[in-house]
Structures are given as C-alpha cells and as structure tokens.
Design a protein around this motif. Structure first.
Motif, PDB file in Angstrom:
ATOM      1  N   ALA A  81       0.870  -1.175   0.000  1.00 46.14           N
ATOM      2  CA  ALA A  81       0.000   0.000   0.000  1.00 46.14           C
ATOM      3  C   ALA A  81       0.907   1.225   0.000  1.00 46.14           C
ATOM      4  O   ALA A  81       1.778   1.359   0.856  1.00 46.14           O
ATOM      5  N   LEU A 107      -3.425   0.929  -3.967  1.00 44.94           N
ATOM      6  CA  LEU A 107      -4.090   2.037  -3.284  1.00 44.94           C
ATOM      7  C   LEU A 107      -5.141   1.450  -2.349  1.00 44.94           C
ATOM      8  O   LEU A 107      -6.110   0.848  -2.802  1.00 44.94           O
ATOM      9  N   SER A 108      -4.917   1.582  -1.069  1.00 39.14           N
ATOM     10  CA  SER A 108      -5.876   1.062  -0.088  1.00 39.14           C
ATOM     11  C   SER A 108      -6.846   2.166   0.312  1.00 39.14           C
ATOM     12  O   SER A 108      -6.712   3.320  -0.102  1.00 39.14           O
ATOM     13  N   THR A 111      -4.834   4.929   1.841  1.00 40.28           N
ATOM     14  CA  THR A 111      -3.684   5.456   1.113  1.00 40.28           C
ATOM     15  C   THR A 111      -3.812   6.969   0.943  1.00 40.28           C
ATOM     16  O   THR A 111      -4.868   7.466   0.533  1.00 40.28           O
ATOM     17  N   PRO A 210      -0.867   0.377   4.627  1.00 39.33           N
ATOM     18  CA  PRO A 210      -0.565   1.810   4.621  1.00 39.33           C
ATOM     19  C   PRO A 210      -0.429   2.353   6.043  1.00 39.33           C
ATOM     20  O   PRO A 210      -0.555   1.601   7.025  1.00 39.33           O
TER      21      PRO A 210
END
Length: 256
Positions: A81, A107-108, A111, A210
């Motif tokens: 992430a 992309l979490s 993020t 992340p």
C-alpha cells in the motif's frame, strides 16, 4: 569480476556481439565512471543475463557471457500500500536489494498518495539501479498502481495456485508471526523474475499496509482469496519499514 562496474542494458541493445550504448550510458561510463577505450565493465539485461564487455568508442564489444547466481530460489511478489511522500522510493530500493521478484503498488482505503505516471518510471529506474548495485541477475517488475482489490485479482489470476503462499501483514490482532508460517521446499527454476509462474517454482505473495493499517474489509477480502493474516512482531512498524522486514524474514528462511 566483482570490482568491475555494472550497467543495465535493454536486450535490444545487444546486436551481433556489440552493445549499442545510449547517450546516457556513454556519459555515465565515460564521464561519471571515467572509463576509457579498452576498459572493461559488466552489462546486464535485467532478465538473468550478464556479459563481460569492453568499451569501444560509442559502443562496447562483448567478450564473454558470465554465469551469475545471486537470485533467491523462490519468487516473491510484494503488494505494498503506497506510503505517503517519497517513502516508496526506499521500499523499491531496499526490496530490490533483498531479492523481490515483483512489486505491486496498491491504493488502499487509507492510502494518502496518488502517484503521477512519472512516479512509475522513477520507481523502475530505482529498481534497475538497485539491481546493478546489489549484483542481481534480474531487475524486479514494478507494476502500475491499482486499487487493492484489483491488485488481489491480478495476483490471483497471474500466479499458479500450486506452490503459492499468500500472506497479509496485519499490525494489530492475534496472528501468527510470519517467520513461523513460511515454509520452503528448496525448488529451483530458471523463471525467477517473471510475475507469471507456471513452472512449479515456489511463489510467496506478501501484502503490507498503509499508514493506519488495512481496514477490516480489506483484510477480509484478502482472506477470501486465500491470504493468511500474519504478524511482523509486537511493535507497530511504519509503512516503509514493514516491506523491508517481511522481505528480510523471507530471505533469511529461503536463501540457499
């Protein structure tokens, strides 16, 4: 050979025993490294091949092929992430040195960074430089950033189910330590460096989260496609530290 300078070339640059150097490579060899006509260096194509070469004006003469065995006996795909700032630069650099095969930035929900297209080119350049420095035979594949769920689907669809271990690192919770979950059968193939693995080689997929960690939904989504939640220890690691710790553990167990 270990003292010779190394540069990464594209496979297309090798033609009939000659390496056609780009302007940037000519500048690097001549002005930065101060090599002169007749000096030797090592050229690597990032796909497992190395050559001893001799500088000859604007090109180089291939003297011989070299056998280099610096790769891990397993293929490691790292899903990261994206951390904030330029932290991912260091993740790419360190994990390349540690032997990662493929890095899939995702992309979490938490993020903070949404990278520009120029970032991907920068990361691939960093991977090539780190592979040169660490004497890797292969330059890791850096995929384009995608949403986490999309990344899960991509990994699952491109990697054979056989001989695959999948882990998602979770900072909090009662999960087993990664080092206690890893198992290595010692299988080797010549296909290290490719995300697609249909040769029977062991594959390890590891996902690190992340700032703030994965959401409960993301962890459940990963579990639904076969990921095992694991811990990297009792302390809370930064988003740029966790991938390096995970890769270090895998390397320690799988290195032969």
């Amino acid at each position: 050979m270990s003292q010779l300078q190394r540069i990464a070339i594209a496979p297309s640059q090798l033609q009939q025993g000659q390496i056609l150097l780009t302007k940037e490579q000519q500048h690097y060899l001549g002005r930065v490294l101060r090599l002169r006509e007749g000096d030797r260096f090592i050229a690597m194509d990032g796909k497992g091949k190395w050559w001893l070469a001799q500088l000859a004006g604007e090109q180089a003469q291939v003297l011989e092929a070299l056998l280099v065995e610096t790769e891990l006996p397993v293929s490691i795909t790292l899903m990261v992430a994206l951390p904030k700032g330029n932290g991912f630069d260091e993740v790419v650099r360190c994990c390349t040195e540690l032997g990662v095969t493929c890095i899939a930035p995702v992309l979490s929900d938490r993020t903070l960074l949404h990278p520009s297209p120029q970032k991907l080119e920068r990361w691939r350049r960093i991977a090539a430089e780190a592979a040169e420095q660490s004497e890797r035979s292969f330059v890791p594949t850096i995929l384009e950033p995608v949403a986490f769920n999309t990344g899960l689907s991509l990994v699952i669809s491109h990697l054979s189910l056989a001989n695959r271990q999948q882990y998602i690192c979770v900072a909090r919770g009662e999960f087993p330590h990664l080092k206690d979950c890893l198992h290595h059968k010692g299988q080797m193939t010549n296909d290290i460096g490719q995300m697609t693995n249909d040769t029977g080689q062991e594959t390890i997929v590891i996902a690190t989260g992340p700032e703030g960690g994965w959401t409960t939904e993301e962890i459940e989504n990963a579990k639904s496609v076969g990921f095992q939640p694991v811990s990297l220890g009792r302390r809370i690691l930064r988003a740029v530290t966790a991938p390096v710790v995970a890769l270090s553990l895998i390397t320690a167990i799988c290195e032969v």
